[in-house]
Structures are given as structure tokens and as C-alpha cells.
Design a protein around this motif. Structure first.
Motif, PDB file in Angstrom:
ATOM      1  N   LYS A 112       0.834  -1.208   0.000  1.00  0.00           N
ATOM      2  CA  LYS A 112       0.000   0.000   0.000  1.00  0.00           C
ATOM      3  C   LYS A 112       0.868   1.256   0.000  1.00  0.00           C
ATOM      4  CE  LYS A 112      -4.414  -1.484   0.597  1.00  0.00           C
ATOM      5  NZ  LYS A 112      -5.640  -0.947  -0.035  1.00  0.00           N
ATOM      6  N   SER A 113       1.976   1.202   0.745  1.00  0.00           N
ATOM      7  CA  SER A 113       2.845   2.363   0.866  1.00  0.00           C
ATOM      8  C   SER A 113       3.491   2.735  -0.466  1.00  0.00           C
ATOM      9  CB  SER A 113       3.925   2.105   1.922  1.00  0.00           C
ATOM     10  OG  SER A 113       4.820   3.184   2.017  1.00  0.00           O
ATOM     11  N   VAL A 114       4.042   1.744  -1.176  1.00  0.00           N
ATOM     12  CA  VAL A 114       4.700   2.062  -2.448  1.00  0.00           C
ATOM     13  C   VAL A 114       3.675   2.446  -3.513  1.00  0.00           C
ATOM     14  CG1 VAL A 114       6.776   0.705  -2.004  1.00  0.00           C
ATOM     15  CG2 VAL A 114       4.821  -0.383  -3.136  1.00  0.00           C
ATOM     16  N   ALA A 115       2.469   1.899  -3.414  1.00  0.00           N
ATOM     17  CA  ALA A 115       1.415   2.299  -4.348  1.00  0.00           C
ATOM     18  C   ALA A 115       1.066   3.774  -4.135  1.00  0.00           C
ATOM     19  CB  ALA A 115       0.182   1.421  -4.159  1.00  0.00           C
ATOM     20  N   VAL A 272       7.598  -8.820 -18.466  1.00  0.00           N
ATOM     21  CA  VAL A 272       6.318  -8.175 -18.157  1.00  0.00           C
ATOM     22  C   VAL A 272       6.220  -6.729 -18.619  1.00  0.00           C
ATOM     23  CG1 VAL A 272       6.022  -9.701 -16.160  1.00  0.00           C
ATOM     24  CG2 VAL A 272       6.966  -7.398 -15.822  1.00  0.00           C
ATOM     25  N   LYS A 273       7.283  -6.185 -19.169  1.00  0.00           N
ATOM     26  CA  LYS A 273       7.256  -4.766 -19.537  1.00  0.00           C
ATOM     27  C   LYS A 273       6.242  -4.464 -20.625  1.00  0.00           C
ATOM     28  CE  LYS A 273      11.267  -5.402 -22.566  1.00  0.00           C
ATOM     29  NZ  LYS A 273      12.711  -5.099 -22.750  1.00  0.00           N
ATOM     30  N   PHE A 274       5.789  -5.472 -21.352  1.00  0.00           N
ATOM     31  CA  PHE A 274       4.771  -5.239 -22.382  1.00  0.00           C
ATOM     32  C   PHE A 274       3.411  -4.926 -21.764  1.00  0.00           C
ATOM     33  CE2 PHE A 274       3.918  -9.618 -21.312  1.00  0.00           C
ATOM     34  CZ  PHE A 274       2.551  -9.773 -21.539  1.00  0.00           C
ATOM     35  N   ILE A 275       3.224  -5.317 -20.502  1.00  0.00           N
ATOM     36  CA  ILE A 275       1.930  -5.121 -19.830  1.00  0.00           C
ATOM     37  C   ILE A 275       1.736  -3.657 -19.448  1.00  0.00           C
ATOM     38  CG2 ILE A 275       0.576  -5.683 -17.768  1.00  0.00           C
ATOM     39  CD1 ILE A 275       1.888  -8.456 -17.799  1.00  0.00           C
ATOM     40  N   ALA A 276       2.757  -3.078 -18.809  1.00  0.00           N
ATOM     41  CA  ALA A 276       2.674  -1.704 -18.305  1.00  0.00           C
ATOM     42  C   ALA A 276       4.077  -1.259 -17.901  1.00  0.00           C
ATOM     43  CB  ALA A 276       1.723  -1.631 -17.108  1.00  0.00           C
ATOM     44  N   PRO A 277       4.289   0.043 -17.721  1.00  0.00           N
ATOM     45  CA  PRO A 277       5.584   0.509 -17.217  1.00  0.00           C
ATOM     46  C   PRO A 277       5.909  -0.131 -15.869  1.00  0.00           C
ATOM     47  CG  PRO A 277       4.253   2.349 -17.985  1.00  0.00           C
ATOM     48  CD  PRO A 277       3.358   1.149 -17.989  1.00  0.00           C
ATOM     49  N   VAL A 278       7.192  -0.464 -15.678  1.00  0.00           N
ATOM     50  CA  VAL A 278       7.630  -1.122 -14.446  1.00  0.00           C
ATOM     51  C   VAL A 278       8.405  -0.116 -13.595  1.00  0.00           C
ATOM     52  CG1 VAL A 278       8.946  -3.001 -13.422  1.00  0.00           C
ATOM     53  CG2 VAL A 278       7.747  -3.350 -15.608  1.00  0.00           C
ATOM     54  N   LYS A 279       7.942   0.091 -12.369  1.00  0.00           N
ATOM     55  CA  LYS A 279       8.601   0.996 -11.426  1.00  0.00           C
ATOM     56  C   LYS A 279       9.202   0.160 -10.298  1.00  0.00           C
ATOM     57  CE  LYS A 279       9.483   5.118  -9.617  1.00  0.00           C
ATOM     58  NZ  LYS A 279      10.371   6.100 -10.251  1.00  0.00           N
ATOM     59  N   VAL A 280      10.437   0.469  -9.918  1.00  0.00           N
ATOM     60  CA  VAL A 280      11.127  -0.317  -8.892  1.00  0.00           C
ATOM     61  C   VAL A 280      11.397   0.553  -7.668  1.00  0.00           C
ATOM     62  CG1 VAL A 280      13.129  -1.762  -8.358  1.00  0.00           C
ATOM     63  CG2 VAL A 280      12.227  -1.683 -10.708  1.00  0.00           C
ATOM     64  N   TYR A 281      10.906   0.096  -6.512  1.00  0.00           N
ATOM     65  CA  TYR A 281      11.192   0.717  -5.219  1.00  0.00           C
ATOM     66  C   TYR A 281      11.874  -0.342  -4.345  1.00  0.00           C
ATOM     67  CZ  TYR A 281       7.837   4.372  -6.557  1.00  0.00           C
ATOM     68  OH  TYR A 281       7.173   5.385  -7.212  1.00  0.00           O
ATOM     69  N   PRO A 282      13.188  -0.453  -4.412  1.00  0.00           N
ATOM     70  CA  PRO A 282      13.875  -1.522  -3.672  1.00  0.00           C
ATOM     71  C   PRO A 282      13.699  -1.370  -2.166  1.00  0.00           C
ATOM     72  CG  PRO A 282      15.326  -0.472  -5.276  1.00  0.00           C
ATOM     73  CD  PRO A 282      14.136   0.396  -5.143  1.00  0.00           C
ATOM     74  N   GLY A 283      13.758  -2.502  -1.477  1.00  0.00           N
ATOM     75  CA  GLY A 283      13.683  -2.500  -0.018  1.00  0.00           C
ATOM     76  C   GLY A 283      12.250  -2.432   0.476  1.00  0.00           C
ATOM     77  N   GLU A 284      12.149  -2.270   1.772  1.00  0.00           N
ATOM     78  CA  GLU A 284      10.840  -2.206   2.421  1.00  0.00           C
ATOM     79  C   GLU A 284      10.630  -0.820   2.987  1.00  0.00           C
ATOM     80  OE1 GLU A 284      10.471  -5.376   5.186  1.00  0.00           O
ATOM     81  OE2 GLU A 284      10.730  -6.940   3.675  1.00  0.00           O
ATOM     82  N   ASN A 285       9.485  -0.253   2.662  1.00  0.00           N
ATOM     83  CA  ASN A 285       9.150   1.108   3.065  1.00  0.00           C
ATOM     84  C   ASN A 285       8.342   1.097   4.371  1.00  0.00           C
ATOM     85  OD1 ASN A 285       9.308   3.885   2.289  1.00  0.00           O
ATOM     86  ND2 ASN A 285       7.146   3.833   1.767  1.00  0.00           N
ATOM     87  N   GLU A 286       8.478   0.028   5.145  1.00  0.00           N
ATOM     88  CA  GLU A 286       7.516  -0.214   6.217  1.00  0.00           C
ATOM     89  C   GLU A 286       7.654   0.725   7.410  1.00  0.00           C
ATOM     90  OE1 GLU A 286       8.042  -4.426   6.741  1.00  0.00           O
ATOM     91  OE2 GLU A 286       6.480  -4.865   5.255  1.00  0.00           O
ATOM     92  N   MET A 287       8.874   1.125   7.767  1.00  0.00           N
ATOM     93  CA  MET A 287       9.022   2.025   8.907  1.00  0.00           C
ATOM     94  C   MET A 287       8.368   3.371   8.622  1.00  0.00           C
ATOM     95  SD  MET A 287      10.431   0.108  11.070  1.00  0.00           S
ATOM     96  CE  MET A 287      10.916   1.204  12.391  1.00  0.00           C
ATOM     97  N   GLU A 288       8.617   3.897   7.440  1.00  0.00           N
ATOM     98  CA  GLU A 288       7.977   5.156   7.061  1.00  0.00           C
ATOM     99  C   GLU A 288       6.467   4.992   6.962  1.00  0.00           C
ATOM    100  OE1 GLU A 288       8.052   8.447   3.420  1.00  0.00           O
ATOM    101  OE2 GLU A 288       9.632   6.941   3.587  1.00  0.00           O
ATOM    102  N   ALA A 289       6.009   3.855   6.414  1.00  0.00           N
ATOM    103  CA  ALA A 289       4.572   3.622   6.270  1.00  0.00           C
ATOM    104  C   ALA A 289       3.880   3.555   7.629  1.00  0.00           C
ATOM    105  CB  ALA A 289       4.341   2.324   5.495  1.00  0.00           C
ATOM    106  N   LEU A 290       4.534   2.929   8.612  1.00  0.00           N
ATOM    107  CA  LEU A 290       3.963   2.876   9.962  1.00  0.00           C
ATOM    108  C   LEU A 290       3.811   4.277  10.540  1.00  0.00           C
ATOM    109  CD1 LEU A 290       5.946  -0.134  11.514  1.00  0.00           C
ATOM    110  CD2 LEU A 290       3.504  -0.087  10.968  1.00  0.00           C
ATOM    111  N   ALA A 291       4.872   5.084  10.414  1.00  0.00           N
ATOM    112  CA  ALA A 291       4.839   6.445  10.952  1.00  0.00           C
ATOM    113  C   ALA A 291       3.761   7.282  10.264  1.00  0.00           C
ATOM    114  CB  ALA A 291       6.205   7.091  10.785  1.00  0.00           C
TER     115      ALA A 291
END
Length: 308
Positions: A112-115, A272-291
Motif C-alpha cells: 500500500k505504501s509504495v502504491a 512483463v514490460k509489455f503489460i505496463a511501465p515497471v517501477k522499482v522501489y527496492p527494499g521495504e518502506n515499512e518504517m515510514e509507512a507505519l509512521a
């Protein structure tokens, strides 16, 4: 090669209003299925975080630890988007065995956070987007996000979807049934294949993609095959969610620890790039998402939900 994450920086300055510091937030665990949001920890939640099912995943400790800290300091304690966020459509729950319904267990907090992060970057509300979000870690979950709701996602814990660095994926069931009744394995051992001793680990003896890539660089063909197969299965799951979203996908997001691997990300993007643009957010954004989840409640931008 796998790129190392940059050194993290504080999310908020020391000059932040004191009211924003009077909180504690923990990861939510294996509680009852609930809708997405921020929940204040109550006695009902604590009871459910202590049951046997909750022990299946370490995230259940997050709510318990947050609760104890909150009580000690007299401050509110919250969880945000636990792994059991459930927004599935009714038709996605049927399995063909009436006694077993599909459960929504996935990396909801990070997904949810990266979305939301992508939505902010492109200037479109998350609730107006159709996305496929792929969390790549010890567990792998691939979800179809339609207008702010995850309408379908593989069960990232209990043996559904792609195999992962340490978990099996979807497996033909009759051979599994035969293994269960062969007398060679205990229930605990069989559950281990599903949750912690399967996947890449079962094939090459490591659940580290870093180590697997070192093996590949040294000429280990089996390691190469296993990593390629894991990426291939992720691609198939993305293709499935493409159908779930009726072929209308604004973007595919790759996130989680494995997304630091250029090799692994490349294997997926190529298919899968034919389906839609691919965006990469490496790692876990969970600490920021919790805050951020707790702050939205404290700033009265969002109502705190009640766990029952």
C-alpha cells in the motif's frame, strides 16, 4: 549484482511538533481479516495476537511490543495495514474445496505504501489507479490494486503463488498428500516446506539471493536455473493479475529486498514490460509507512479504526 540500500535518514526533524512524538506504532500480525487502515491496539487485538495462528509470522510481535511500550509510557499504540488486510472480491475466495477459502495474507503495509508513493509521484490519486504491486522478499506477494483496493493477491505465507527464497509456491496437491501420509514427515516438517524450508533454500541450501548470485557468478548452473525459475513464476503471477485487472494496468511496481538485485529485476522486467511501465522501489518502506499511518490519525486526516 545486488545494490546496497542507502543509509537511512530521519523521517522527521527534531523540531517536529511534540504531539507527533506521543505515539508508538508496530507491525500488525495474524489477526482477524480487516480492511486497510490504522487501528489503535485494544484488548481484543492483543488476545488475537497471542493465539496459535498469530505465531505463524513474526509480525505478530509488532503489535504486542507496541502495546507494552504504549502502556509503559502512557501513549497511544497503533498498527497499520497488517498482513491480513482483506479487500478480496467474493469470486476470488473460492478454491474448489468448500472447506477451504482463500485467505488474504500479503505484504499489505509495504504494498500500500509504495502504491501511494507512485501515486504521489505521478500526481494521480491511488484510488484512481490500477496497479500490480509485487513484494519480493522471503515471502513474495503479487496483488491487483484496483482503485485503492487489493481485489486479488496470492497468499504470501501459506504456499500460494511463486516459490520464494524460503517458501514453496503453488504445488500439485496429490504428491503433497502422499508425502503427508508417507510416514516420513511430521506435520511440522511439512509446514516447514511451505513457510521456511522450501523454495530456493530447498534447492541450493541458501535463502539469500546475494549468496545465490555469488554461486551463479562462480558457474553454478543449478543456482542459475533456480533463480531464473523463481523470477519466471513471479512473472506468471503478474500475468494472472493482469487478467484480474482486465488488461488495464497503469503500472507494475517491484519492491522488497530482492528488488535490489539488478539481475532478478531484469529477469522479471524483460517478461512483463509489455503489460505496463515497471517501477522499482527496492527494499521495504515499512518504517515510514507505519509512521505515516499513525500521523494521519494524529493529524485528524484519517479516522482511527476499531478492531473487533
Amino acid at each position: 549484482m545486488i545494490r546496497r540500500p542507502p543509509r537511512s535518514t530521519p523521517l522527521y526533524s527534531s523540531a517536529a511538533s511534540d504531539v507527533y512524538k506521543r505515539q508508538v506504532v508496530g507491525r500488525g500480525g495474524m489477526i482477524k481479516p480487516i480492511e486497510s487502515g490504522t487501528y489503535e491496539i485494544n484488548e481484543s487485538m492483543i488476545k488475537d495476537l497471542n493465539n496459535s495462528k498469530a505465531s505463524l509470522h513474526a509480525s505478530s510481535l509488532g503489535g504486542l511490543i507496541a502495546s507494552e511500550i504504549g502502556k509503559e509510557h502512557g501513549i497511544p499504540s497503533f498498527i497499520v495495514d497488517p498482513v491480513v488486510v482483506d479487500e478480496l472480491e467474493p469470486y476470488s475466495r473460492l478454491t474448489g474445496i468448500p472447506e477451504i477459502s482463500k485467505e488474504s495474507i500479503f505484504h499489505a503495509l509495504n504494498a500500500k505504501s509504495v502504491a501511494q508513493k507512485l501515486a504521489e509521484e505521478i500526481g494521480i490519486k491511488y484510488e484512481d489507479l490500477r496497479l500490480i504491486v509485487v513484494h519480493l522478499g522471503g515471502g513474495i506477494s503479487v496483488g491487483a490494486h484496483r482503485y485503492g483496493r487489493v481485489i486479488d493477491v496470492n497468499d504470501g505465507l501459506q504456499g500460494d503463488g511463486p516459490f520464494t527464497p524460503e517458501r514453496c509456491g503453488g504445488v500439485t496437491l496429490v504428491p503433497i498428500i502422499k508425502m503427508c501420509f508417507s510416514g516420513k514427515y511430521t506435520q511440522k516438517e511439512m509446514e516447514g516446506f511451505v513457510t521456511k524450508n522450501g523454495g530456493m533454500f530447498a534447492y541450493i541450501g541458501t535463502n539469500s539471493l546475494i549468496e545465490a548470485e555469488k554461486m551463479i557468478m562462480s558457474g553454478n548452473k543449478k543456482a542459475s536455473l533456480v533463480v531464473e525459475s523463481m523470477a519466471y513464476q513471479v512473472c506468471k503471477e503478474i500475468g494472472s493479475m493482469h487478467v484480474t485487472l482486465e488488461g488495464k494496468v497503469d503500472a507494475i511496481i517491484l519492491t522488497g529486498g530482492l528488488a535490489y538485485s539488478d539481475r532478478f529485476v531484469g529477469l522479471i522486467k524483460d517478461k512483463v514490460k509489455f503489460i505496463a511501465p515497471v517501477k522499482v522501489y527496492p527494499g521495504e518502506n515499512e518504517m515510514e509507512a507505519l509512521a505515516q499511518g499513525a500521523l494521519r490519525v494524529l493529524k485528524k486526516e484519517q479516522k482511527c479504526k476499531v478492531y473487533k
